[in-house]
Write a protein that holds these residues in place. Structure first.
Motif: not given
Length: 268
Positions: A37-43, A241-243
């Protein structure tokens, strides 16, 4: 296979659902889909996805594929000395270590590099290519380094086309472009699909070449997913998160593979 492939992949899948960090944390905890979720919210992540697709399309789908086919077709008609010299030059770029190739292309594109020296000699305007057009510069570098594989694949495929078919088409009045479109491309369709799949998967994971040339910069204008993943996991110490980003990159590669496999199964 279980020890060296399935085991590490399974462990990475587990890590992607945790908040594991390299430093400052005694224990990790399960966080579910929070990393995704955090990834897709990160520009920055979305920018990395876009640049990865641009880099893959320019340097693999178009660059290496088209140039490799063109070189293979030209070498088929060239004399033996020309084929030997051309093959040696192109393959040399391919066998160079990725880091060495990165330094060579960095020296070519940098502000005081070879390309600008040539442009100055011709009286044409020069610029800092690694600053103004970084994603195009690294795409060109990947084409320069990886075209040899496509050339070898297509050279083998063209040699398998019966000469009787080509000669019959010439007798019937088919010119070069018509023979290419109606005879050559359909007959090497499977080689095209295989080459596209292998080149695309390799290009999606390119790290060293871009890291040496631009380190993803300036800013994040050449930061593809492998570089973004490295930054999050090892520079910011967010292993979980990186994984998760690595798994998303695996999904992108899988989608490309599905498309190419369907292309291989489709009858010409």
């Amino acid at each position: 296979m279980g020890l060296f492939l399935a085991g590490p992949i399974g462990y990475c899948v587990y890590l992607a659902f945790t908040d594991l960090q390299l430093t400052g944390q005694a224990h990790s905890s399960f966080v579910g889909f929070d990393n995704f979720t955090s990834a897709f919210q990160d520009d920055a992540f979305l920018n990395a996805v876009r640049l990865t697709l641009v880099f893959t399309f320019l340097s693999s789908v178009v660059g290496q594929n088209v140039l490799g086919l063109a070189l293979a077709a030209l070498m088929k008609r060239a004399s033996k000395p020309v084929r030997t010299v051309t093959g040696a030059v192109v393959v040399t770029a391919w066998v160079l270590p990725e880091v060495v190739a990165g330094f060579l292309l960095y020296a070519f594109f940098r502000r005081e590099g070879t390309l600008n020296a040539i442009l100055d000699w011709l009286g044409l305007p020069s610029q800092n290519w690694l600053y103004t057009l970084p994603i195009l510069a690294v795409s060109f570098a990947n084409v320069w380094r990886g075209t040899a594989f496509s050339m070898l694949v297509y050279s083998a495929a063209l040699d398998e086309i019966p000469t009787e078919i080509t000669e019959s088409a010439e007798v019937d009045g088919a010119n070069g472009p018509r023979r290419l479109w109606h005879i050559t491309l359909p007959m090497i369709r499977r080689s095209i699909g295989t080459n596209l799949m292998l080149n695309t998967l390799q290009t999606l994971s390119v790290f060293g070449l871009i890291w040496v040339m631009t380190r993803g910069g300036p800013g994040n204008r050449s930061q593809t997913l492998p570089l973004y993943m490295y930054e999050q996991a090892f520079q910011k110490s967010m292993i979980g998160y990186g994984t998760a980003v690595a798994l998303l990159l695996l999904v992108v590669g899988s989608l490309f593979s599905v498309v190419y496999m369907r292309l291989l199964r489709t009858e010409a």
